[in-house]
Design a protein around this motif. Structure first.
Motif, PDB file in Angstrom:
ATOM      1  N   THR A 186     -28.660 -37.704   3.927  1.00  0.00           N
ATOM      2  CA  THR A 186     -27.830 -36.739   3.221  1.00  0.00           C
ATOM      3  C   THR A 186     -26.407 -37.287   3.139  1.00  0.00           C
ATOM      4  OG1 THR A 186     -27.053 -34.439   3.219  1.00  0.00           O
ATOM      5  CG2 THR A 186     -27.333 -35.486   5.359  1.00  0.00           C
ATOM      6  N   ASP A 187     -25.452 -36.454   2.732  1.00  0.00           N
ATOM      7  CA  ASP A 187     -24.071 -36.928   2.630  1.00  0.00           C
ATOM      8  C   ASP A 187     -23.295 -36.561   3.887  1.00  0.00           C
ATOM      9  OD1 ASP A 187     -23.685 -34.222   2.445  1.00  0.00           O
ATOM     10  OD2 ASP A 187     -22.864 -34.236   0.414  1.00  0.00           O
ATOM     11  N   TRP A 188     -21.967 -36.752   3.851  1.00  0.00           N
ATOM     12  CA  TRP A 188     -21.131 -36.552   5.034  1.00  0.00           C
ATOM     13  C   TRP A 188     -21.166 -35.114   5.527  1.00  0.00           C
ATOM     14  CZ3 TRP A 188     -16.991 -33.139   4.902  1.00  0.00           C
ATOM     15  CH2 TRP A 188     -16.549 -32.734   3.638  1.00  0.00           C
ATOM     16  N   ARG A 189     -21.416 -34.158   4.647  1.00  0.00           N
ATOM     17  CA  ARG A 189     -21.453 -32.763   5.081  1.00  0.00           C
ATOM     18  C   ARG A 189     -22.632 -32.504   6.019  1.00  0.00           C
ATOM     19  NH1 ARG A 189     -17.783 -29.961   1.884  1.00  0.00           N
ATOM     20  NH2 ARG A 189     -17.182 -31.047  -0.018  1.00  0.00           N
ATOM     21  N   GLY A 190     -23.679 -33.298   5.868  1.00  0.00           N
ATOM     22  CA  GLY A 190     -24.824 -33.150   6.744  1.00  0.00           C
ATOM     23  C   GLY A 190     -24.497 -33.455   8.195  1.00  0.00           C
ATOM     24  N   VAL A 191     -23.496 -34.315   8.437  1.00  0.00           N
ATOM     25  CA  VAL A 191     -23.075 -34.599   9.812  1.00  0.00           C
ATOM     26  C   VAL A 191     -22.588 -33.323  10.488  1.00  0.00           C
ATOM     27  CG1 VAL A 191     -21.426 -35.873  11.245  1.00  0.00           C
ATOM     28  CG2 VAL A 191     -22.496 -36.997   9.277  1.00  0.00           C
ATOM     29  N   PHE A 192     -21.806 -32.530   9.758  1.00  0.00           N
ATOM     30  CA  PHE A 192     -21.285 -31.292  10.334  1.00  0.00           C
ATOM     31  C   PHE A 192     -22.369 -30.224  10.449  1.00  0.00           C
ATOM     32  CE2 PHE A 192     -17.368 -33.257   8.670  1.00  0.00           C
ATOM     33  CZ  PHE A 192     -16.639 -33.276   9.841  1.00  0.00           C
ATOM     34  N   VAL A 193     -23.361 -30.281   9.578  1.00  0.00           N
ATOM     35  CA  VAL A 193     -24.495 -29.360   9.723  1.00  0.00           C
ATOM     36  C   VAL A 193     -25.224 -29.642  11.033  1.00  0.00           C
ATOM     37  CG1 VAL A 193     -26.719 -28.667   8.765  1.00  0.00           C
ATOM     38  CG2 VAL A 193     -24.758 -29.009   7.241  1.00  0.00           C
ATOM     39  N   VAL A 194     -25.448 -30.926  11.317  1.00  0.00           N
ATOM     40  CA  VAL A 194     -26.110 -31.286  12.572  1.00  0.00           C
ATOM     41  C   VAL A 194     -25.256 -30.880  13.768  1.00  0.00           C
ATOM     42  CG1 VAL A 194     -26.926 -33.225  13.973  1.00  0.00           C
ATOM     43  CG2 VAL A 194     -27.432 -33.149  11.527  1.00  0.00           C
ATOM     44  N   LEU A 195     -23.942 -31.113  13.698  1.00  0.00           N
ATOM     45  CA  LEU A 195     -23.063 -30.705  14.794  1.00  0.00           C
ATOM     46  C   LEU A 195     -23.070 -29.191  14.980  1.00  0.00           C
ATOM     47  CD1 LEU A 195     -19.968 -33.060  14.282  1.00  0.00           C
ATOM     48  CD2 LEU A 195     -21.528 -33.036  16.239  1.00  0.00           C
ATOM     49  N   THR A 196     -23.182 -28.447  13.883  1.00  0.00           N
ATOM     50  CA  THR A 196     -23.287 -26.986  13.991  1.00  0.00           C
ATOM     51  C   THR A 196     -24.553 -26.603  14.749  1.00  0.00           C
ATOM     52  OG1 THR A 196     -22.111 -26.711  11.891  1.00  0.00           O
ATOM     53  CG2 THR A 196     -23.391 -24.841  12.689  1.00  0.00           C
ATOM     54  N   ALA A 197     -25.654 -27.272  14.443  1.00  0.00           N
ATOM     55  CA  ALA A 197     -26.912 -26.995  15.141  1.00  0.00           C
ATOM     56  C   ALA A 197     -26.805 -27.346  16.622  1.00  0.00           C
ATOM     57  CB  ALA A 197     -28.049 -27.776  14.490  1.00  0.00           C
ATOM     58  N   VAL A 198     -26.145 -28.466  16.930  1.00  0.00           N
ATOM     59  CA  VAL A 198     -25.938 -28.832  18.335  1.00  0.00           C
ATOM     60  C   VAL A 198     -25.130 -27.759  19.045  1.00  0.00           C
ATOM     61  CG1 VAL A 198     -24.814 -30.494  19.875  1.00  0.00           C
ATOM     62  CG2 VAL A 198     -26.145 -31.310  17.927  1.00  0.00           C
ATOM     63  N   GLY A 199     -24.088 -27.248  18.376  1.00  0.00           N
ATOM     64  CA  GLY A 199     -23.279 -26.187  18.971  1.00  0.00           C
ATOM     65  C   GLY A 199     -24.081 -24.933  19.241  1.00  0.00           C
ATOM     66  N   VAL A 200     -24.971 -24.577  18.316  1.00  0.00           N
ATOM     67  CA  VAL A 200     -25.806 -23.392  18.507  1.00  0.00           C
ATOM     68  C   VAL A 200     -26.726 -23.581  19.713  1.00  0.00           C
ATOM     69  CG1 VAL A 200     -27.678 -22.031  17.500  1.00  0.00           C
ATOM     70  CG2 VAL A 200     -25.710 -22.670  16.094  1.00  0.00           C
ATOM     71  N   LEU A 201     -27.367 -24.742  19.822  1.00  0.00           N
ATOM     72  CA  LEU A 201     -28.273 -24.997  20.939  1.00  0.00           C
ATOM     73  C   LEU A 201     -27.537 -24.968  22.273  1.00  0.00           C
ATOM     74  CD1 LEU A 201     -30.496 -27.840  19.428  1.00  0.00           C
ATOM     75  CD2 LEU A 201     -31.122 -25.445  19.797  1.00  0.00           C
ATOM     76  N   LEU A 202     -26.338 -25.574  22.320  1.00  0.00           N
ATOM     77  CA  LEU A 202     -25.562 -25.569  23.563  1.00  0.00           C
ATOM     78  C   LEU A 202     -25.130 -24.160  23.937  1.00  0.00           C
ATOM     79  CD1 LEU A 202     -23.162 -28.667  23.680  1.00  0.00           C
ATOM     80  CD2 LEU A 202     -24.772 -27.911  25.433  1.00  0.00           C
ATOM     81  N   THR A 203     -24.741 -23.373  22.949  1.00  0.00           N
ATOM     82  CA  THR A 203     -24.330 -21.991  23.220  1.00  0.00           C
ATOM     83  C   THR A 203     -25.486 -21.194  23.804  1.00  0.00           C
ATOM     84  OG1 THR A 203     -22.748 -22.107  21.394  1.00  0.00           O
ATOM     85  CG2 THR A 203     -23.314 -19.918  22.217  1.00  0.00           C
ATOM     86  N   LEU A 204     -26.668 -21.352  23.239  1.00  0.00           N
ATOM     87  CA  LEU A 204     -27.843 -20.658  23.774  1.00  0.00           C
ATOM     88  C   LEU A 204     -28.157 -21.123  25.196  1.00  0.00           C
ATOM     89  CD1 LEU A 204     -30.157 -20.689  20.613  1.00  0.00           C
ATOM     90  CD2 LEU A 204     -28.881 -18.746  21.557  1.00  0.00           C
ATOM     91  N   ALA A 205     -27.994 -22.420  25.461  1.00  0.00           N
ATOM     92  CA  ALA A 205     -28.250 -22.942  26.808  1.00  0.00           C
ATOM     93  C   ALA A 205     -27.244 -22.380  27.810  1.00  0.00           C
ATOM     94  CB  ALA A 205     -28.202 -24.469  26.793  1.00  0.00           C
ATOM     95  N   VAL A 206     -25.973 -22.298  27.398  1.00  0.00           N
ATOM     96  CA  VAL A 206     -24.955 -21.709  28.274  1.00  0.00           C
ATOM     97  C   VAL A 206     -25.294 -20.254  28.561  1.00  0.00           C
ATOM     98  CG1 VAL A 206     -22.536 -20.984  28.389  1.00  0.00           C
ATOM     99  CG2 VAL A 206     -23.110 -23.300  27.610  1.00  0.00           C
ATOM    100  N   TRP A 207     -25.651 -19.506  27.530  1.00  0.00           N
ATOM    101  CA  TRP A 207     -25.973 -18.083  27.692  1.00  0.00           C
ATOM    102  C   TRP A 207     -27.151 -17.878  28.639  1.00  0.00           C
ATOM    103  CZ3 TRP A 207     -23.933 -13.468  26.329  1.00  0.00           C
ATOM    104  CH2 TRP A 207     -24.754 -12.346  26.414  1.00  0.00           C
ATOM    105  N   ARG A 208     -28.130 -18.767  28.551  1.00  0.00           N
ATOM    106  CA  ARG A 208     -29.355 -18.576  29.324  1.00  0.00           C
ATOM    107  C   ARG A 208     -29.261 -19.141  30.736  1.00  0.00           C
ATOM    108  NH1 ARG A 208     -32.690 -17.950  32.316  1.00  0.00           N
ATOM    109  NH2 ARG A 208     -34.971 -17.918  32.130  1.00  0.00           N
ATOM    110  N   PHE A 209     -28.650 -20.294  30.918  1.00  0.00           N
ATOM    111  CA  PHE A 209     -28.779 -21.014  32.178  1.00  0.00           C
ATOM    112  C   PHE A 209     -27.498 -21.119  33.008  1.00  0.00           C
ATOM    113  CE2 PHE A 209     -32.080 -22.966  29.416  1.00  0.00           C
ATOM    114  CZ  PHE A 209     -33.187 -22.554  30.130  1.00  0.00           C
ATOM    115  N   LEU A 210     -26.326 -21.005  32.388  1.00  0.00           N
ATOM    116  CA  LEU A 210     -25.087 -21.211  33.149  1.00  0.00           C
ATOM    117  C   LEU A 210     -24.533 -19.866  33.590  1.00  0.00           C
ATOM    118  CD1 LEU A 210     -23.217 -23.447  34.160  1.00  0.00           C
ATOM    119  CD2 LEU A 210     -21.831 -23.096  32.115  1.00  0.00           C
ATOM    120  N   HIS A 211     -24.774 -19.541  34.852  1.00  0.00           N
ATOM    121  CA  HIS A 211     -24.284 -18.277  35.398  1.00  0.00           C
ATOM    122  C   HIS A 211     -22.797 -18.383  35.725  1.00  0.00           C
ATOM    123  CE1 HIS A 211     -28.472 -17.040  35.716  1.00  0.00           C
ATOM    124  NE2 HIS A 211     -28.740 -18.184  36.333  1.00  0.00           N
TER     125      HIS A 211
END
Length: 426
Positions: A186-211
């Protein structure tokens, strides 16, 4: 002679981090073990991912947004400055309100800002979104360090920082490779789409596992004034300031390498992009391996100050050797000896970075968030300041890079010896 409030290495090794007797959050965080380590590692890896995944897309962004290269380069500077300044805000907030709430809020803003980067129609808006992305992403860096301080003490904390390096040290290696592969699809905007997905996954991991790791009775009362007083007290601690500056200048030497190495290795020594990627990866692996040697073998057997002193000495010697080679003192040096010097310098960071962080945070039991903010901000600001200096004489010589590295290495050692004075605290 012992500084007030400073424990001996033996006392630090024997004493576990303080626990709240009724604190299920801290015991729960310890119980998850590997998962918490991975979450904290992911939070510390997010900044290099945000910076380095985007690097291969810079030429494409220049053409797509019809902006000069100098303007597009500001998208990197904005993100770096945001990460530096954001830590000054988030760190004290985490001392007042606990670790989870500021971290989750920062991650949500990071997701929104990164998604906005993917949609930015102009370079100006992209720069603004990158600034917000850096400000929000700072929450992961500063709070991850504060959580480690909550959970661990003494040499256990130094070991954990070395373990984090195993995770976060891989990020600069794989990030440009991931970015390059994304651009194939894809183009350069796809890099930020992937980073957005990484941010979502990390946020869910923090919510679930980091007390929550900071119990209410240990939180700092007061507002901005209290935060500024806490930071002032930390800066007034000569030893803390010494470790902070020693680590900051060491990172500045590392950042000089990151900023200049593409031009030095490819333009001056004629290496291909593939060879550069290989050497960059090998250097990062060296840093990670030495960090693991520090955490698994040295910590607990050798004092943190001795390991740190060796690391700073090796960095200075490697930088001096690089300057002599770049200056032509030994004749025209080829790529192999220069690459060897860079490998030694990078690897020695595995002794310098985790031990400066651990020693500084040991001085800040009651304000770990503020201490982490000062450590992170000084590191990023010094890195941002040296970045333009490595190209001051143009792209045809490696002398500026080696000079900056040597000056930073000497400054780091001077701060360690002049301010920390480890011989007085045995």
């Amino acid at each position: 002679m012992t500084d007030p409030g400073q424990d001996t290495a033996e006392q630090q090794h024997a004493r576990p981090a303080e626990r709240d007797p009724a604190g299920p959050g801290i015991s729960g965080a310890r119980a998850t073990g590997l998962i918490v380590t991975l979450v904290l590692g992911g939070l510390t890896a997010l900044p290099p991912l945000s910076m380095d995944m985007y690097l291969p897309a810079l030429p494409e962004v220049t053409g797509a947004l019809h902006s000069p290269a100098a303007t597009v380069q500001l998208t990197l500077t904005a993100c770096l400055m945001g990460m530096a300044l954001g830590q000054l805000v988030v760190g004290p907030m985490s001392d007042k309100w606990g670790r989870r709430r500021p971290l989750l809020a920062g991650m949500v803003v990071y997701i929104l800002a990164t998604a906005a980067c993917a949609l930015a129609p102009t370079a100006g808006l992209l720069i603004g979104c990158r600034l917000v992305q850096g400000l929000a992403g700072a929450a992961g860096i500063v709070i991850a360090r504060a959580v480690v301080r909550d959970l661990y003490d003494g040499v256990a904390m130094a070991r954990f920082f070395s373990t984090l390096m195993l995770i976060s040290g891989v990020a600069p290696v794989v990030a440009p490779l991931i970015g390059g592969q994304i651009l194939r699809l894809t183009d350069w905007r796809g890099v930020f789409v992937v980073l957005t997905a990484v941010g979502v996954l990390l946020t869910l991991a923090v919510w679930r596992f980091l007390h929550e790791t900071l119990s209410p009775e240990k939180r700092q009362a007061g507002g901005l004034g209290a935060a500024l007083r806490a930071m002032g007290a930390l800066l007034g601690d000569r030893v803390f300031t010494g470790y902070m500056l020693a680590g900051g200048f060491a990172f500045a030497a590392l950042f000089a390498y990151i900023s200049a190495s593409p031009f030095v290795v490819q333009d001056i020594y004629g290496a291909s992009p593939q060879t550069f990627s290989l050497l960059f990866g090998l250097n990062s692996i060296g840093l990670v391996l030495v960090g693991q040697i520090n955490g698994k073998l040295l910590v607990g057997r050798v004092s943190l100050d001795k390991a740190l002193a060796v690391g700073l000495a090796v960095i200075a010697l490697a930088a001096a050797a690089l300057l002599l080679m770049a200056s032509g003192v030994f004749g025209k040096a080829g790529l192999a000896p220069v690459a060897a010097g860079l490998f030694v310098l990078m690897s020695a960071m595995g002794l310098a970075m985790p031990n400066t962080n651990a020693q500084a945070l040991m001085r800040s039991r009651d304000a770990a968030g503020s201490a982490s903010a000062l450590l992170g901000t000084s590191t990023f600001l010094l890195g941002a300041l040296v970045s333009p200096l490595v190209g001051i004489a143009g792209e045809g010589t490696a002398v500026p890079m080696a000079t900056v590295q040597l000056v930073c290495a000497v400054a780091s050692a001077a701060c360690f010896l002049g301010l920390c004075r480890p011989w007085q605290r045995r």
